[in-house]
Scaffold this motif. Structure first.
Motif, short mmCIF file in Angstrom:
data_model
loop_
_atom_site.label_atom_id
_atom_site.label_comp_id
_atom_site.label_asym_id
_atom_site.label_seq_id
_atom_site.Cartn_x
_atom_site.Cartn_y
_atom_site.Cartn_z
N PRO A 1 -79.80 -64.51 -3.41
CA PRO A 1 -79.73 -65.79 -4.36
C PRO A 1 -79.64 -67.11 -3.64
CG PRO A 1 -78.22 -63.81 -4.97
CD PRO A 1 -78.83 -63.67 -3.53
N ARG A 2 -80.55 -67.82 -4.22
CA ARG A 2 -80.65 -69.18 -3.98
C ARG A 2 -81.37 -69.58 -2.68
NH1 ARG A 2 -75.42 -72.57 -4.60
NH2 ARG A 2 -77.08 -74.42 -4.87
N MET A 3 -81.99 -68.55 -2.17
CA MET A 3 -82.72 -68.52 -0.89
C MET A 3 -84.22 -69.53 -1.19
SD MET A 3 -84.17 -65.71 1.63
CE MET A 3 -84.75 -66.09 3.27
N LYS A 4 -84.50 -69.53 -2.27
CA LYS A 4 -85.93 -70.27 -2.70
C LYS A 4 -85.47 -71.66 -2.39
CE LYS A 4 -89.66 -70.28 -5.41
NZ LYS A 4 -90.34 -70.01 -6.89
N GLU A 5 -84.38 -72.16 -3.06
CA GLU A 5 -83.74 -73.68 -3.02
C GLU A 5 -83.33 -73.94 -1.72
OE1 GLU A 5 -79.85 -75.59 -4.89
OE2 GLU A 5 -80.49 -73.86 -5.98
N LYS A 6 -82.49 -73.14 -0.92
CA LYS A 6 -82.01 -73.40 -0.06
C LYS A 6 -82.59 -73.37 1.49
CE LYS A 6 -77.10 -73.06 -1.10
NZ LYS A 6 -76.25 -74.11 -0.49
N VAL A 7 -83.52 -72.45 1.37
CA VAL A 7 -84.32 -72.28 2.54
C VAL A 7 -85.66 -72.17 2.21
CG1 VAL A 7 -84.57 -70.24 4.38
CG2 VAL A 7 -82.46 -70.56 3.15
N LEU A 8 -86.29 -71.41 1.49
CA LEU A 8 -87.99 -71.31 1.47
C LEU A 8 -88.29 -72.72 0.94
CD1 LEU A 8 -87.82 -67.73 -0.45
CD2 LEU A 8 -88.17 -68.45 2.22
N GLY A 9 -87.78 -73.37 0.33
CA GLY A 9 -88.67 -74.80 -0.19
C GLY A 9 -89.09 -75.58 0.84
N SER A 10 -88.52 -75.83 2.11
CA SER A 10 -88.60 -76.44 3.24
C SER A 10 -89.30 -75.66 4.50
CB SER A 10 -87.36 -77.36 3.58
OG SER A 10 -86.25 -76.58 3.98
N CYS A 11 -89.38 -74.45 4.40
CA CYS A 11 -89.47 -73.69 5.77
C CYS A 11 -91.30 -73.62 6.00
CB CYS A 11 -89.23 -72.33 5.52
SG CYS A 11 -89.88 -71.34 4.55
N MET A 12 -91.52 -73.08 7.20
CA MET A 12 -92.89 -72.87 7.35
C MET A 12 -92.87 -71.46 7.28
SD MET A 12 -93.81 -75.61 10.37
CE MET A 12 -95.47 -75.53 10.24
N VAL A 13 -94.14 -70.86 7.22
CA VAL A 13 -94.22 -69.32 7.01
C VAL A 13 -95.39 -69.10 7.96
CG1 VAL A 13 -94.99 -67.46 5.54
CG2 VAL A 13 -93.50 -69.23 4.71
N THR A 14 -95.47 -68.03 8.67
CA THR A 14 -96.52 -67.56 9.43
C THR A 14 -96.78 -65.92 9.02
OG1 THR A 14 -95.01 -66.62 11.30
CG2 THR A 14 -95.95 -68.94 11.59
N VAL A 15 -98.15 -65.70 9.09
CA VAL A 15 -98.53 -64.31 9.11
C VAL A 15 -99.20 -64.04 10.15
CG1 VAL A 15 -99.60 -62.68 7.48
CG2 VAL A 15 -98.52 -64.45 6.44
N ASN A 16 -98.67 -62.96 10.94
CA ASN A 16 -99.24 -62.45 11.97
C ASN A 16 -99.71 -63.84 13.23
OD1 ASN A 16 -99.28 -59.93 11.29
ND2 ASN A 16 -101.36 -60.20 10.28
N LEU A 17 -98.49 -64.52 13.21
CA LEU A 17 -98.37 -65.61 14.24
C LEU A 17 -99.62 -66.87 13.86
CD1 LEU A 17 -98.21 -63.84 17.55
CD2 LEU A 17 -96.40 -64.56 16.04
N GLU A 18 -100.17 -66.89 12.61
CA GLU A 18 -100.74 -68.05 12.10
C GLU A 18 -100.13 -68.66 10.94
OE1 GLU A 18 -105.01 -67.36 11.45
OE2 GLU A 18 -105.04 -66.00 13.07
#
Length: 127
Positions: A83-100
């Motif tokens: 709960p609240r991960m989207k608001e607290k973490v995911l909204g400002s994070c960078m995401v990689t898929v297979n190191l890209e």
């Protein structure tokens, strides 16, 4: 831009002010590579690696989710689990898929397949 201007951009003084951030990014990249090499992903799943605050929020450094999944569904799936991960973490994070690095704001669909590895990398600061 003159040659003198260009040289000032690559001077040690210029990079010195950003060296802590560069070190943090380099350290995180080494962690991602090390985790990927040492922990193969089981069949039918993809792996999520959590860094910095994402790891604190989930209380995990990594976990497996069933594949396939659309990348566009990932944040909602994680927000339901944490709960609240989207608001607290995911909204400002960078995401990689297979190191890209991937753009989560794009309308282009990407499917996370079995064996893929996703990195959730929140902003880091140094001081």
């Amino acid at each position: 831009m003159t040659a003198e201007d260009e040289n000032s951009l690559i001077s040690p003084e210029f990079f010195g002010q950003y060296s802590g951030v560069a070190d943090d990014i380099h350290s995180t990249s080494r962690q991602v590579l090390s985790m990927a090499e040492n922990n193969p992903t089981p069949t039918g799943t993809f792996k999520i690696l959590y860094f910095a605050y994402a790891s604190s929020h989930t209380k995990k450094s990594e976990e497996l989710l069933p594949a396939p999944m659309q990348l566009s569904e990932l944040f909602e799936t994680l927000d339901k689990k944490y709960p609240r991960m989207k608001e607290k973490v995911l909204g400002s994070c960078m995401v990689t898929v297979n190191l890209e690095y991937v753009d989560m704001d794009t309308s282009e669909e990407k499917e996370l397949k079995a064996g893929d590895e996703v990195g959730i990398i929140p902003p880091v600061s140094s001081g």
